[in-house]
Design a protein around this motif. Structure first.
Motif, PDB file in Angstrom:
ATOM      1  N   MET A   1       0.845  -1.165   0.000  1.00  0.00           N
ATOM      2  CA  MET A   1       0.000   0.000   0.000  1.00  0.00           C
ATOM      3  C   MET A   1       0.897   1.235   0.000  1.00  0.00           C
ATOM      4  O   MET A   1       1.909   1.276   0.680  1.00  0.00           O
ATOM      5  N   ARG A   2       0.483   2.285  -0.751  1.00  0.00           N
ATOM      6  CA  ARG A   2       1.226   3.545  -0.767  1.00  0.00           C
ATOM      7  C   ARG A   2       0.550   4.532   0.169  1.00  0.00           C
ATOM      8  O   ARG A   2      -0.660   4.665   0.150  1.00  0.00           O
ATOM      9  N   ASN A   3       1.365   5.238   0.947  1.00  0.00           N
ATOM     10  CA  ASN A   3       0.784   6.296   1.771  1.00  0.00           C
ATOM     11  C   ASN A   3       0.609   7.550   0.916  1.00  0.00           C
ATOM     12  O   ASN A   3       0.926   7.539  -0.282  1.00  0.00           O
ATOM     13  N   ASN A   4       0.138   8.657   1.509  1.00  0.00           N
ATOM     14  CA  ASN A   4      -0.126   9.848   0.712  1.00  0.00           C
ATOM     15  C   ASN A   4       1.150  10.528   0.224  1.00  0.00           C
ATOM     16  O   ASN A   4       1.081  11.457  -0.560  1.00  0.00           O
ATOM     17  N   LEU A   5       2.317  10.078   0.627  1.00  0.00           N
ATOM     18  CA  LEU A   5       3.582  10.604   0.121  1.00  0.00           C
ATOM     19  C   LEU A   5       4.208   9.682  -0.923  1.00  0.00           C
ATOM     20  O   LEU A   5       5.312   9.918  -1.382  1.00  0.00           O
ATOM     21  N   GLY A   6       3.498   8.606  -1.284  1.00  0.00           N
ATOM     22  CA  GLY A   6       3.978   7.702  -2.312  1.00  0.00           C
ATOM     23  C   GLY A   6       4.907   6.607  -1.824  1.00  0.00           C
ATOM     24  O   GLY A   6       5.462   5.861  -2.615  1.00  0.00           O
ATOM     25  N   VAL A   7       5.102   6.494  -0.526  1.00  0.00           N
ATOM     26  CA  VAL A   7       5.979   5.465   0.021  1.00  0.00           C
ATOM     27  C   VAL A   7       5.181   4.174   0.170  1.00  0.00           C
ATOM     28  O   VAL A   7       4.062   4.181   0.674  1.00  0.00           O
ATOM     29  N   ILE A   8       5.777   3.074  -0.280  1.00  0.00           N
ATOM     30  CA  ILE A   8       5.106   1.784  -0.159  1.00  0.00           C
ATOM     31  C   ILE A   8       5.294   1.276   1.267  1.00  0.00           C
ATOM     32  O   ILE A   8       6.417   1.160   1.763  1.00  0.00           O
ATOM     33  N   ILE A   9       4.173   1.010   1.915  1.00  0.00           N
ATOM     34  CA  ILE A   9       4.189   0.507   3.289  1.00  0.00           C
ATOM     35  C   ILE A   9       3.385  -0.785   3.307  1.00  0.00           C
ATOM     36  O   ILE A   9       2.257  -0.822   2.827  1.00  0.00           O
ATOM     37  N   SER A  10       3.981  -1.820   3.862  1.00  0.00           N
ATOM     38  CA  SER A  10       3.268  -3.092   3.912  1.00  0.00           C
ATOM     39  C   SER A  10       2.099  -2.980   4.884  1.00  0.00           C
ATOM     40  O   SER A  10       2.123  -2.207   5.841  1.00  0.00           O
ATOM     41  N   TYR A  11       1.085  -3.776   4.624  1.00  0.00           N
ATOM     42  CA  TYR A  11      -0.096  -3.804   5.497  1.00  0.00           C
ATOM     43  C   TYR A  11       0.320  -4.166   6.918  1.00  0.00           C
ATOM     44  O   TYR A  11      -0.160  -3.586   7.881  1.00  0.00           O
ATOM     45  N   GLU A  12       1.248  -5.092   7.029  1.00  0.00           N
ATOM     46  CA  GLU A  12       1.708  -5.522   8.346  1.00  0.00           C
ATOM     47  C   GLU A  12       2.355  -4.363   9.105  1.00  0.00           C
ATOM     48  O   GLU A  12       2.162  -4.204  10.305  1.00  0.00           O
ATOM     49  N   SER A  13       3.166  -3.558   8.408  1.00  0.00           N
ATOM     50  CA  SER A  13       3.825  -2.418   9.051  1.00  0.00           C
ATOM     51  C   SER A  13       2.827  -1.387   9.548  1.00  0.00           C
ATOM     52  O   SER A  13       3.064  -0.698  10.534  1.00  0.00           O
ATOM     53  N   MET A  14       1.710  -1.269   8.861  1.00  0.00           N
ATOM     54  CA  MET A  14       0.706  -0.279   9.259  1.00  0.00           C
ATOM     55  C   MET A  14      -0.049  -0.711  10.508  1.00  0.00           C
ATOM     56  O   MET A  14      -0.593   0.120  11.214  1.00  0.00           O
ATOM     57  N   LYS A  15      -0.079  -2.005  10.784  1.00  0.00           N
ATOM     58  CA  LYS A  15      -0.897  -2.533  11.875  1.00  0.00           C
ATOM     59  C   LYS A  15      -0.122  -2.929  13.113  1.00  0.00           C
ATOM     60  O   LYS A  15      -0.702  -3.329  14.097  1.00  0.00           O
ATOM     61  N   LYS A  16       1.202  -2.831  13.070  1.00  0.00           N
ATOM     62  CA  LYS A  16       1.968  -3.279  14.227  1.00  0.00           C
ATOM     63  C   LYS A  16       2.746  -2.119  14.837  1.00  0.00           C
ATOM     64  O   LYS A  16       2.972  -1.093  14.204  1.00  0.00           O
ATOM     65  N   VAL A  17       3.179  -2.316  16.050  1.00  0.00           N
ATOM     66  CA  VAL A  17       4.068  -1.362  16.700  1.00  0.00           C
ATOM     67  C   VAL A  17       5.425  -1.495  16.033  1.00  0.00           C
ATOM     68  O   VAL A  17       5.910  -2.605  15.809  1.00  0.00           O
ATOM     69  N   LEU A  18       6.035  -0.354  15.684  1.00  0.00           N
ATOM     70  CA  LEU A  18       7.327  -0.374  15.001  1.00  0.00           C
ATOM     71  C   LEU A  18       8.426   0.061  15.949  1.00  0.00           C
ATOM     72  O   LEU A  18       8.239   0.973  16.762  1.00  0.00           O
ATOM     73  N   ASN A  19       9.581  -0.566  15.807  1.00  0.00           N
ATOM     74  CA  ASN A  19      10.719  -0.118  16.600  1.00  0.00           C
ATOM     75  C   ASN A  19      11.412   1.028  15.867  1.00  0.00           C
ATOM     76  O   ASN A  19      11.067   1.365  14.733  1.00  0.00           O
ATOM     77  N   PHE A  20      12.410   1.609  16.506  1.00  0.00           N
ATOM     78  CA  PHE A  20      13.095   2.770  15.940  1.00  0.00           C
ATOM     79  C   PHE A  20      13.709   2.450  14.582  1.00  0.00           C
ATOM     80  O   PHE A  20      13.601   3.239  13.645  1.00  0.00           O
ATOM     81  N   LYS A  21      14.348   1.305  14.450  1.00  0.00           N
ATOM     82  CA  LYS A  21      14.983   0.931  13.184  1.00  0.00           C
ATOM     83  C   LYS A  21      13.948   0.831  12.064  1.00  0.00           C
ATOM     84  O   LYS A  21      14.176   1.306  10.948  1.00  0.00           O
ATOM     85  N   GLU A  22      12.794   0.222  12.354  1.00  0.00           N
ATOM     86  CA  GLU A  22      11.752   0.059  11.338  1.00  0.00           C
ATOM     87  C   GLU A  22      11.142   1.400  10.928  1.00  0.00           C
ATOM     88  O   GLU A  22      10.949   1.668   9.741  1.00  0.00           O
ATOM     89  N   ILE A  23      10.846   2.250  11.916  1.00  0.00           N
ATOM     90  CA  ILE A  23      10.193   3.523  11.595  1.00  0.00           C
ATOM     91  C   ILE A  23      11.149   4.453  10.860  1.00  0.00           C
ATOM     92  O   ILE A  23      10.758   5.170   9.941  1.00  0.00           O
ATOM     93  N   THR A  24      12.432   4.437  11.233  1.00  0.00           N
ATOM     94  CA  THR A  24      13.389   5.297  10.527  1.00  0.00           C
ATOM     95  C   THR A  24      13.654   4.784   9.115  1.00  0.00           C
ATOM     96  O   THR A  24      13.892   5.582   8.200  1.00  0.00           O
ATOM     97  N   ALA A  25      13.594   3.466   8.907  1.00  0.00           N
ATOM     98  CA  ALA A  25      13.745   2.926   7.551  1.00  0.00           C
ATOM     99  C   ALA A  25      12.593   3.406   6.669  1.00  0.00           C
ATOM    100  O   ALA A  25      12.804   3.799   5.507  1.00  0.00           O
ATOM    101  N   LEU A  26      11.373   3.395   7.203  1.00  0.00           N
ATOM    102  CA  LEU A  26      10.231   3.916   6.436  1.00  0.00           C
ATOM    103  C   LEU A  26      10.400   5.409   6.149  1.00  0.00           C
ATOM    104  O   LEU A  26      10.144   5.875   5.037  1.00  0.00           O
TER     105      LEU A  26
END
Length: 191
Positions: free
Chosen positions: A1-26
């Motif tokens: 799925m693409r967010n409103n900035l055009g970045v592809i974000i997996s459905y799983e990433s949108m529904k889970k708590v993200l750690n610092f490494k994951e959120i900064t990678a996005l």
């Protein structure tokens, strides 16, 4: 799925708590945020405020016109020089008084800038409500913005969006949430 900035974000990433490494990678996958003007980010929401009769409306009209014609700067702050669709929603004064002033502003532009302004600087329908209070009014406002195709929208003024006492924090919060949602949902810069 693409967010409103055009970045592809997996459905799983949108529904889970993200750690610092994951959120900064996005975050690093996102395109850099462009500044529209002097600290105002594109696709954001903000307020221009000041005392009554201090020139807020004319300031916003001139900024809007500068964006619409693709000027390179405004008040010594850089603009990207790319003409943008701008919608100015005037709720305070009669449309004819505003247009009379806008004609004088138009006459200061070059022939090329005048052609760009004629194409890119838009007004709300003349019969639009002057008060945005009921849910139906908010829907009409959002639909007007959506149909305009504008990238930048100015609403003059917040006092016409007031369904209670603006100095009451809960009233102000409701207005701010609605405006932020419009800016986010329509992917626009909203003043």
């Amino acid at each position: 799925m693409r967010n409103n900035l055009g970045v592809i974000i997996s459905y799983e990433s949108m529904k889970k708590v993200l750690n610092f490494k994951e959120i900064t990678a996005l975050y690093r996958e996102m395109p850099p945020t462009k500044m529209l003007w002097s600290g105002v980010k594109e696709k954001s929401f903000g307020l221009v405020f000041g005392p009554s009769k201090s020139g807020k409306t004319i300031f916003c009209e001139n900024l809007g016109m500068s964006l619409a014609v693709g000027k390179k700067d405004f008040f010594d702050y850089p603009l990207d020089g790319i003409p943008k669709k701008v919608l100015f929603i005037g709720l305070e004064e009669h449309w004819a008084a505003r247009v009379e002033r806008n004609i004088k502003q138009f006459e200061t532009l070059s022939v090329e800038e005048q052609a760009l302004l004629e194409a890119n600087y838009l007004y709300q329908p003349i019969d639009s409500s002057k008060l945005i209070i009921k849910d139906e009014d908010w829907e009409n406002l959002e639909n007007t913005i959506k149909k305009s195709g504008s990238e930048v929208v100015f609403i003059d003024s917040i006092t016409r969006l007031n369904h209670g006492k603006l100095e009451d924090s809960s009233t102000a919060e409701k207005i701010m949430v609605k405006l932020r949602n419009i800016a986010h949902d329509l992917n626009i810069t909203l003043f």
